[in-house]
Design an enzyme around this catalytic site. Structure first.
Site, PDB file in Angstrom:
ATOM      1  CG  ASP A 129      -2.167   0.906   0.936  1.00  0.00           C
ATOM      2  OD1 ASP A 129      -2.094   1.757   0.028  1.00  0.00           O
ATOM      3  OD2 ASP A 129      -3.169   0.783   1.651  1.00  0.00           O
ATOM      4  CD1 TRP A 130       0.715   5.672  -3.566  1.00  0.00           C
ATOM      5  CD2 TRP A 130       0.228   3.499  -3.644  1.00  0.00           C
ATOM      6  NE1 TRP A 130       0.720   5.268  -4.888  1.00  0.00           N
ATOM      7  CE2 TRP A 130       0.422   3.949  -4.966  1.00  0.00           C
ATOM      8  CE3 TRP A 130      -0.057   2.142  -3.450  1.00  0.00           C
ATOM      9  CZ2 TRP A 130       0.322   3.118  -6.075  1.00  0.00           C
ATOM     10  CZ3 TRP A 130      -0.161   1.313  -4.562  1.00  0.00           C
ATOM     11  CH2 TRP A 130       0.025   1.801  -5.845  1.00  0.00           C
TER      12      TRP A 130
END
Ligand code: BGC
Length: 789
Positions: A259-260
C-alpha cells in the site's frame, strides 16, 4: 493463469467468465525471456525495479527495454491522474463513477460484477492504465469502519466471490487488478501502525478467506499489502502471509505491491515476498538499503531475483496486452451504471405496500432533501472518481415523470451539519399537502472517509428530525437512504417504506427513480447486518485500536454470525431485501443423506414467483454444523444465486457443496477440517428468513495424528477410548489405587481436580510411579496414533 475453486457452492446459474478479450502473445513474458533479462540486469537495476518510479508507475529500465506500467485507483471507477507523477486529487481525468462496493455487493450478482469489472477495465485500458487498484475485499468488522463503503461484506464467502468476479471482468480486458488490503485491515484509526491481534482460526476463516477465494479463482495480477500489522508483523513483511499463504498455499502467481508508503523494512519485505514498494519516493532511500543488504550478505540475491522475476512477468505481460485504442465508452457506461445501481437498491421495508409509486394513488409527490439536488454518491479518499456526469434526482424525476405527476421539492436540510428547523417545517408542510413524500436522507460525504473511522452509526440529527416531522404529517413517507455503511434508524416504525440506495455512483439518482416508480423491481439484499444500536455490534468493545492493539475479541463471530449466536435482533438482518414480487421456496432436495468429506453434495430447491410482476430473488444457502468440537456459528453462507422469474414462473436452483463448505480452520492441526457428524443445510431469503432445511450426515475420511503435548490435560486422554488403555498401561498402580481393591485400573474414578491437570505434573501425583521421561515418551506414542475427526 490457473483457476481453482475452493467452494463449490457458487451459484451454478451464473454466466461464464467473460472471454479473454485479447490474444496473449505469451512470448513477451516467457520464462526464457525473463531469465535472459534477469541475467543482464545489474544489482542496481534489479533493486530499482522493485520500487516505484513516481506516484503511479513502475520503474522503466530503458537500457534493457523494460517498460513501465501505470497503476491507478480504483475500485469503483478510475482515478487516473493527468500524469504518473501527479497525485490526481481533483484534477483526475473524468471516468464513470460506478456504485461503490457496498452497493455492488447488495446486488449479490456475480455476473453483474463481472460486467462492472469489464467496464472498469475498458476505461482503464482506454486511459493507458495497466493495473486498477481494487477490489477491496476486507471484512466489515464494525459498521464504524471508515472504508466500509469500499468493501463488499461482513461475510468472507460473499466478499470473495464478488471480488473474484470483479477481477475476472477487469482482467479479461487486458488490465490487471490489485486485491486489497491484504489482510485484517479493518479500521482506519491508526491504520498505519495498529496491530490486528486476531487468532489464527479467525484470521483464516474470516479475514483471509475472501483473499483466498479471489486469488484461487481469479488470479489478480497484484495483491496490495496492508499498512497495519497482523499478529505483530507488518503486512508488507510477513513471510507467513505473503509467501506461505499467498504463494505456496493459494498458488498466487502475481506480485505483491505495498500500500502507498506502507513499507517499514524493505529488505525484510523482499525476503518475505513483498515485490514492489509504492510510490516511488521512499525508494530514493530504501533502494540503497537493499543494495547494501545484498552486498554485505544480509539479503540473499536469490530472494531479490525471485521478486524481480515476478515483477518482470507482470510488467511485460501488461505491456504486451495493453490496448490504448479502446474507447472509454462514457455514455454507454453511464447508462450501465444506472442499471447497476438499480440492482443494488435494497428495499428494507414496504408496508402497505406504499411502493411502487402509482399514478392512481400518488399524484402529488413531495421530494424532500438536499441530496435530491446535491447528490451523495461516493466516499472520500483515494477512491474518489471525477464523474463523467452526475445525475440529480430532482432532474431525473422531473424529466421522466414530470408529465404524469406533480412533483414539488423541499430542501429539508443543508449539507452543513446543523439543524435548520425552518427547512424541516417547510418540508413537513409540503409533505402534508402531497400524496406521498420521498425523503432523501443519509450520510454526508464527511461522515465516510478513508483514514477516519465513524464515531457512531447515526444519521445527522437534522435528517432524523426531518424524517420524524415529515412522517407525522404524511402517512405515505418513503425514506430513501444514501450511505456506504449501516446506519441506525430510530424512526423505523414511524415510516411505512425504507429504500437503501447506498452510494450509487454518478447515475444512482436514476436508479432510485427506477425503483420507486416501479420500472425496476428491487432485488438488492443486505451484504451487512444493520444493527439497532452500536452497542449490539460484534466489535463494540474492541474498536478501534487501543495503544496500537486491535483485539479481535469477537473471533469468528463477525456480522450475522454474532447476532445469531447471541440471539440479538438486528434492525435488518444480513441477506434481507424485499421485492415487489413474491417468492415461494419448495421441494428442497439433497443428493444424499450421508456423504463423506470427499463427496460433493448436490442441493436443489424450487423457487417460484407467486407475485404479479417479474422479479429477481437472491436464494441463499447456509450450512450449520450441528455437533462440533469447537464453537461454530449458527450458520454460514456457503452459496447464493440470483434468479430472475416472470410471474407464475418456477425454476430449480441448484448448489453443490464440498468439504470446505463444512469445514472450520483447526488451529491445532493448521488445516481446514470437516468433522464427522450432522450438518443442516438451510435455504432462505435472508439469514433470518430460512424457508427450507434438510440434514446431511458427513463422515470424515481423514486420518489425523493426535497433537498432544506434556501440557495436554489428563481429561483429554482419559476420555478418549483409543488412548485410555495406554494411560492405564502407563500408571497402573496409581490408577489401581483410585479404582479400589479388586477393581481394574481402567475403572478408576478420577476427581475433576486431577482430570484437569496437565500430564507434566503426573510424576508428582503418582508419587514417582511415572517419570518425566516416561510422560514425554507416552505423549510421543499418542501422537504417532491417528484418529478420524
Ligand atoms: C490506500 C489504497 C490506495 C493507495 C493509492 C492508499 O492510501 O490505502 O487503497 O490504492 O493509497 O491511492
Amino acid at each position: 493463469m490457473k483457476k481453482t475453486t475452493i467452494y463449490k457452492a457458487a451459484a451454478l446459474l451464473s454466466v461464464a467468465a467473460a472471454g479473454t478479450a485479447h490474444s496473449d502473445s505469451e512470448q513477451a513474458w516467457s520464462d526464457e525471456k525473463i531469465s535472459s533479462l534477469l541475467s543482464e540486469m545489474t544489482l542496481e537495476e534489479k533493486v530499482l525495479l522493485t520500487s516505484g518510479r513516481d506516484a503511479w508507475s513502475t520503474q522503466p529500465i530503458e537500457r534493457l527495454e523494460i517498460p513501465y506500467i501505470w497503476v491507478a485507483d480504483g475500485p469503483h471507477g478510475l482515478r487516473r491522474a493527468p500524469s504518473t507523477d501527479t497525485w490526481g486529487y481533483g484534477d483526475q481525468l473524468p471516468a464513470t463513477c460506478f456504485p461503490t462496493a457496498s452497493a455492488l455487493s447488495a446486488t449479490w450478482d456475480v455476473a453483474l460484477l463481472r460486467e462492472v469489472g469489464a467496464a472498469l477495465g475498458t476505461e482503464a485500458a482506454a486511459l493507458g492504465v495497466n493495473v486498477l487498484l481494487g477490489p477491496g475485499v476486507n471484512i466489515k468488522r464494525s459498521p464504524l469502519g471508515g472504508r466500509n463503503f469500499e468493501y463488499f461484506s461482513e461475510d468472507p464467502f460473499l466478499a470473495g466471490k464478488l471480488g473474484a468476479a470483479y477481477i475476472d471482468g477487469v482482467q479479461a480486458q487486458g488490465v490487471g487488478t490489485s486485491l486489497k488490503h491484504y489482510v485484517a485491515n479493518n479500521l482506519e484509526t491508526e491504520r498505519m501502525w495498529a496491530n490486528s491481534d486476531v487468532d489464527d482460526r479467525t484470521l483464516n476463516e474470516i479475514y483471509m478467506t475472501p483473499f483466498e477465494i479471489a486469488v484461487r479463482e481469479a488470479q489478480p495480477w497484484t495483491v496490495m499489502a496492508c499498512y497495519n500489522r497482523v499478529q505483530g508483523e507488518y503486512g508488507t513483511q510477513s513471510m507467513h502471509m505473503l509467501t506461505q499463504k499467498l504463494k505456496e498455499d493459494w498458488g498466487f502467481e502475481g506480485i505483491v505491491v505495498s500500500d502507498w508508503d506502507a513499507v517499514i523494512d524493505r529488505v525484510e519485505g523482499i525476503r518475505a515476498g513483498m515485490h514492489l514498494e509504492m510510490p516511488g519516493k521512499p525508494g530514493r532511500v530504501t533502494n540503497r538499503m537493499v543494495i547494501d543488504a545484498v552486498k554485505n550478505g544480509d539479503l540473499d540475491e536469490a530472494d531479490l531475483d525471485r521478486v524481480v522475476r515476478d515483477i518482470l512477468k507482470v510488467v511485460l505481460r501488461a505491456k504486451a496486452v495493453e490496448d490504448t485504442s479502446r474507447d472509454q465508452n462514457l455514455d454507454e457506461h453511464h447508462a450501465f451504471a444506472r442499471q447497476v445501481a438499480a440492482q443494488a437498491v435494497t428495499l428494507l421495508k414496504n408496508d402497505g405496500p406504499v411502493l411502487p409509486i402509482a399514478q392512481d394513488k400518488h399524484r402529488k409527490i413531495a421530494v424532500i432533501g438536499e441530496f435530491a439536488v446535491n447528490p451523495r454518491y461516493q466516499g472520500n479518499g483515494s477512491s474518489e472518481v471525477k464523474p463523467s456526469r452526475l445525475d440529480k434526482f430532482i432532474d431525473i424525476v422531473g424529466a421522466e415523470y414530470g408529465d404524469e405527476f406533480e412533483i414539488n421539492f423541499a430542501q429539508g436540510y443543508s449539507l452543513a451539519d446543523d439543524t435548520d428547523f425552518s427547512l424541516i417545517d417547510a418540508a413537513a408542510s409540503l409533505a402534508a399537502e402531497s400524496d406521498v413524500a420521498l425523503v432523501l436522507a443519509g450520510l454526508p460525504l464527511q461522515y465516510e472517509s478513508e483514514g477516519i473511522d465513524r464515531l457512531h452509526i447515526d444519521l445527522p440529527p437534522a435528517h432524523n428530525r426531518l424524517i420524524e416531522a415529515v412522517s407525522e404529517k404524511q402517512p405515505n413517507t418513503v425514506v430513501v437512504l444514501t450511505n456506504g455503511s449501516a446506519v441506525a434508524m430510530p424512526w423505523v416504525d414511524r415510516v411505512p417504506a425504507i429504500v437503501e440506495a447506498w452510494l450509487g455512483g454518478q447515475a444512482g439518482a436514476g436508479a432510485v427513480a427506477d425503483v420507486v416508480f416501479g420500472k425496476v423491481n428491487p432485488s438488492g439484499k443486505l451484504a451487512e447486518t444493520f444493527p439497532v444500536r452500536l452497542e449490539d455490534t460484534p466489535a463494540f468493545l474492541n474498536f478501534p485500536a487501543e495503544d496500537g492493539e486491535v483485539l479481535y475479541g469477537e473471533r469468528v463471530f463477525v456480522g450475522y454470525r454474532w447476532y445469531d449466536k447471541r440471539g440479538i435482533e438486528p434492525l435488518f438482518p444480513f441477506g434481507h431485501g424485499l421485492s415487489y414480487a413474491r417468492f415461494a421456496y419448495s421441494d428442497m432436495e439433497l443428493s444424499s443423506e450421508v456423504i463423506s468429506d470427499t463427496d460433493t453434495l448436490a442441493v436443489s430447491v424450487k423457487l417460484s414467483n407467486s407475485g404479479k410482476v417479474e422479479g429477481k430473488e437472491v436464494v441463499q444457502l447456509y450450512v450449520r454444523d450441528v455437533e462440533a468440537t469447537v464453537r461454530r456459528p449458527e450458520k454460514e453462507l456457503r452459496g447464493f444465486a440470483k434468479i430472475a422469474l416472470a410471474p407464475g414462473e418456477s425454476r430449480e436452483v441448484r448448489f453443490e457443496l464440498s468439504e470446505r463448505d463444512f469445514s472450520y480452520y483447526s488451529t491445532r492441526h493448521g488445516q481446514w477440517l470437516a468433522e464427522s457428524g450432522e450438518f443442516d443445510i438451510l435455504i432462505g431469503a435472508s439469514s433470518r428468513d430460512i424457508r427450507q432445511e434438510n440434514r446431511v450426515k458427513l463422515q470424515s475420511t481423514k486420518k489425523l495424528n493426535y497433537r498432544f503435548s506434556e501440557y495436554s490435560f489428563f481429561r483429554e486422554l482419559w476420555s478418549n477410548p483409543q488412548l485410555k488403555p495406554l494411560l492405564v498401561e502407563l500408571m497402573p498402580a496409581w490408577l489401581g489405587s483410585l479404582a479400589g481393591e479388586g477393581r481394574p485400573p481402567e475403572e478408576a474414578v478420577i476427581e475433576p481436580f486431577l482430570q484437569d491437570q496437565p500430564m507434566i505434573k503426573f510424576p508428582y501425583f503418582t508419587a514417582g510411579e511415572v517419570s518425566a521421561e516416561q510422560i514425554s515418551g507416552f505423549i510421543a506414542r499418542c501422537n504417532e496414533m491417528t484418529y478420524t475427526p
